[in-house]
Write a protein that holds these residues in place. Structure first.
Motif, PDB file in Angstrom:
ATOM      1  N   VAL A  75       0.828  -1.208   0.000  1.00  0.00           N
ATOM      2  CA  VAL A  75       0.000   0.000   0.000  1.00  0.00           C
ATOM      3  C   VAL A  75       0.861   1.256   0.000  1.00  0.00           C
ATOM      4  N   TYR A  76       1.899   1.270   0.799  1.00  0.00           N
ATOM      5  CA  TYR A  76       2.769   2.449   0.868  1.00  0.00           C
ATOM      6  C   TYR A  76       3.517   2.681  -0.445  1.00  0.00           C
ATOM      7  N   LYS A  77       3.856   1.598  -1.146  1.00  0.00           N
ATOM      8  CA  LYS A  77       4.564   1.735  -2.418  1.00  0.00           C
ATOM      9  C   LYS A  77       3.678   2.354  -3.499  1.00  0.00           C
ATOM     10  N   THR A  78       2.358   2.182  -3.369  1.00  0.00           N
ATOM     11  CA  THR A  78       1.436   2.710  -4.387  1.00  0.00           C
ATOM     12  C   THR A  78       0.944   4.114  -4.053  1.00  0.00           C
ATOM     13  N   TYR A  79       1.428   4.690  -2.970  1.00  0.00           N
ATOM     14  CA  TYR A  79       0.965   6.034  -2.583  1.00  0.00           C
ATOM     15  C   TYR A  79       1.277   7.048  -3.675  1.00  0.00           C
ATOM     16  N   ASN A  80       0.281   7.913  -3.957  1.00  0.00           N
ATOM     17  CA  ASN A  80       0.442   8.952  -4.976  1.00  0.00           C
ATOM     18  C   ASN A  80      -0.210  10.222  -4.450  1.00  0.00           C
ATOM     19  N   GLY A  81       0.584  11.049  -3.804  1.00  0.00           N
ATOM     20  CA  GLY A  81       0.044  12.228  -3.141  1.00  0.00           C
ATOM     21  C   GLY A  81      -0.504  13.287  -4.071  1.00  0.00           C
ATOM     22  N   THR A  82      -0.029  13.325  -5.319  1.00  0.00           N
ATOM     23  CA  THR A  82      -0.487  14.372  -6.242  1.00  0.00           C
ATOM     24  C   THR A  82      -1.818  14.024  -6.893  1.00  0.00           C
ATOM     25  N   ASN A  83      -2.121  12.757  -6.954  1.00  0.00           N
ATOM     26  CA  ASN A  83      -3.390  12.315  -7.540  1.00  0.00           C
ATOM     27  C   ASN A  83      -3.930  11.177  -6.670  1.00  0.00           C
ATOM     28  N   PRO A  84      -4.464  11.522  -5.515  1.00  0.00           N
ATOM     29  CA  PRO A  84      -4.818  10.496  -4.521  1.00  0.00           C
ATOM     30  C   PRO A  84      -5.815   9.457  -5.041  1.00  0.00           C
ATOM     31  N   ASP A  85      -5.450   8.211  -4.895  1.00  0.00           N
ATOM     32  CA  ASP A  85      -6.371   7.121  -5.179  1.00  0.00           C
ATOM     33  C   ASP A  85      -6.867   6.559  -3.852  1.00  0.00           C
ATOM     34  N   ALA A  86      -7.577   5.444  -3.918  1.00  0.00           N
ATOM     35  CA  ALA A  86      -8.159   4.870  -2.695  1.00  0.00           C
ATOM     36  C   ALA A  86      -7.087   4.502  -1.675  1.00  0.00           C
ATOM     37  N   ALA A  87      -5.983   3.915  -2.159  1.00  0.00           N
ATOM     38  CA  ALA A  87      -4.910   3.512  -1.246  1.00  0.00           C
ATOM     39  C   ALA A  87      -4.263   4.724  -0.586  1.00  0.00           C
ATOM     40  N   SER A  88      -4.079   5.797  -1.368  1.00  0.00           N
ATOM     41  CA  SER A  88      -3.481   7.014  -0.820  1.00  0.00           C
ATOM     42  C   SER A  88      -4.376   7.638   0.240  1.00  0.00           C
ATOM     43  N   ARG A  89      -5.658   7.666  -0.029  1.00  0.00           N
ATOM     44  CA  ARG A  89      -6.612   8.207   0.961  1.00  0.00           C
ATOM     45  C   ARG A  89      -6.598   7.369   2.227  1.00  0.00           C
ATOM     46  N   ALA A  90      -6.471   6.047   2.051  1.00  0.00           N
ATOM     47  CA  ALA A  90      -6.440   5.145   3.212  1.00  0.00           C
ATOM     48  C   ALA A  90      -5.221   5.425   4.077  1.00  0.00           C
ATOM     49  N   ILE A  91      -4.069   5.641   3.442  1.00  0.00           N
ATOM     50  CA  ILE A  91      -2.843   5.926   4.191  1.00  0.00           C
ATOM     51  C   ILE A  91      -2.973   7.241   4.953  1.00  0.00           C
ATOM     52  N   ASP A  92      -3.452   8.285   4.264  1.00  0.00           N
ATOM     53  CA  ASP A  92      -3.606   9.583   4.928  1.00  0.00           C
ATOM     54  C   ASP A  92      -4.596   9.504   6.086  1.00  0.00           C
ATOM     55  N   TYR A  93      -5.673   8.755   5.875  1.00  0.00           N
ATOM     56  CA  TYR A  93      -6.681   8.599   6.934  1.00  0.00           C
ATOM     57  C   TYR A  93      -6.071   7.918   8.156  1.00  0.00           C
ATOM     58  N   VAL A  94      -5.362   6.816   7.930  1.00  0.00           N
ATOM     59  CA  VAL A  94      -4.776   6.059   9.041  1.00  0.00           C
ATOM     60  C   VAL A  94      -3.738   6.887   9.785  1.00  0.00           C
ATOM     61  N   GLN A  95      -2.901   7.615   9.037  1.00  0.00           N
ATOM     62  CA  GLN A  95      -1.856   8.409   9.689  1.00  0.00           C
ATOM     63  C   GLN A  95      -2.463   9.525  10.540  1.00  0.00           C
ATOM     64  N   ARG A  96      -3.551  10.106  10.072  1.00  0.00           N
ATOM     65  CA  ARG A  96      -4.207  11.165  10.867  1.00  0.00           C
ATOM     66  C   ARG A  96      -4.937  10.577  12.076  1.00  0.00           C
ATOM     67  N   GLN A  97      -5.641   9.488  11.855  1.00  0.00           N
ATOM     68  CA  GLN A  97      -6.458   8.906  12.921  1.00  0.00           C
ATOM     69  C   GLN A  97      -5.616   8.253  14.015  1.00  0.00           C
ATOM     70  N   LEU A  98      -4.562   7.558  13.618  1.00  0.00           N
ATOM     71  CA  LEU A  98      -3.746   6.816  14.585  1.00  0.00           C
ATOM     72  C   LEU A  98      -2.504   7.589  15.025  1.00  0.00           C
ATOM     73  N   HIS A  99      -2.328   8.790  14.474  1.00  0.00           N
ATOM     74  CA  HIS A  99      -1.181   9.635  14.828  1.00  0.00           C
ATOM     75  C   HIS A  99       0.136   8.889  14.612  1.00  0.00           C
ATOM     76  N   CYS A 100       0.332   8.438  13.371  1.00  0.00           N
ATOM     77  CA  CYS A 100       1.527   7.690  13.031  1.00  0.00           C
ATOM     78  C   CYS A 100       2.069   8.180  11.695  1.00  0.00           C
ATOM     79  N   CYS A 101       3.245   7.699  11.330  1.00  0.00           N
ATOM     80  CA  CYS A 101       3.861   8.112  10.068  1.00  0.00           C
ATOM     81  C   CYS A 101       4.763   6.997   9.558  1.00  0.00           C
ATOM     82  N   GLY A 102       4.539   6.571   8.329  1.00  0.00           N
ATOM     83  CA  GLY A 102       5.339   5.498   7.760  1.00  0.00           C
ATOM     84  C   GLY A 102       4.938   4.131   8.290  1.00  0.00           C
TER      85      GLY A 102
END
Length: 253
Positions: free
Chosen positions: A122-149
């Protein structure tokens, strides 16, 4: 003395039937909560069979509404057939809940391996400039769980997104809520969440599964009490002539 025991058992049984209706609502809520939460973390956990305990517990909750109705009618009308049916259904539901507990523990043990296998992808497919479902999932988890990477914020340096942007920064979802001027720059690590997401995602998913397990165990205990009271009423009714005549309106000499 026997009549008092029967009356007490009937009172408890009626009360338990009311509890079954409340339990049905709680079980459906727990099952729905698992589904909703899974939807937020589904990119990190690909095994859909994990939802089986949640599906079963929702089905059990719906069935408990019917069981409560059958139990109340059978108790009030003194129906031996109805009470026997009530006990049999409760026994089947009890066995189902035991299965839910077993499945819950099985899938809870699999969470760590599943997340470890999926999160790298999931992290390898992250695309911050054109967010897809996986990118949104990563951003959501990092904000909700207060984590990074995955393990910490330095994991972002190995991603394609980080190499392509070439600005030495991580997604803004890594920024601490207290860091108002954070732009994700690795030059200011104190502005970023230090803890990695993998361990926190595993912990969250295991907590969700424990909700299912504890709900199933709690209501299995209530069902055991319900079966016990129904059996007492059935047995004493068949053995106590005075109680049998009282129900039929006869005279006991």
């Amino acid at each position: 003395m026997g009549q008092c025991g029967i009356t007490s058992s009937k009172t408890v049984l009626v009360f338990l039937n009311l509890i079954f209706w409340g339990a049905a609502g709680i079980l459906c809520y727990v099952g729905a909560y698992v589904f909703i939460t899974y939807d937020d973390y589904d990119h990190f956990f690909e095994d859909v069979y994990t939802l089986i305990p949640a599906v079963v517990i929702i089905a059990v909750g719906a069935l408990l509404f019917i069981i409560g109705l059958i139990g109340c009618c059978a108790t009030i009308r003194e129906s031996r057939c109805g009470l026997a049916t009530f006990v049999i259904i409760l026994l089947l539901v009890f066995v189902t809940e035991v299965v839910v507990v077993v499945l819950g523990y099985v899938y809870r043990a699999k969470v760590e391996n599943e997340v470890d296998r999926s999160i790298q992808k999931v992290y390898k497919t992250y695309n911050g400039t054109n967010p897809d479902a996986a990118s949104r999932a990563i951003d959501y988890v990092q904000r909700q769980l207060h984590c990074c990477g995955i393990h910490n914020y330095s994991d972002w340096e190995n991603t394609d997104w980080f190499k392509e942007t070439k600005n030495q920064s991580v997604p803004l979802s890594c920024c601490r809520e207290t860091a108002s001027s954070c732009n994700g720059s690795l030059a200011h690590p104190s502005d970023l969440y230090a803890e990695g997401c993998e361990a926190l995602v595993v912990k969250k998913l295991q907590e969700i599964m424990m909700h299912v397990i504890w709900a199933a165990l709690a209501f299995a205990a209530i069902q055991l009490l319900g079966m016990l009271c129904a059996c007492i009423v059935l047995c004493r009714r068949s053995r106590d002539p005075a109680y049998e005549l009282l129900i039929t309106g006869g005279a006991y000499a």
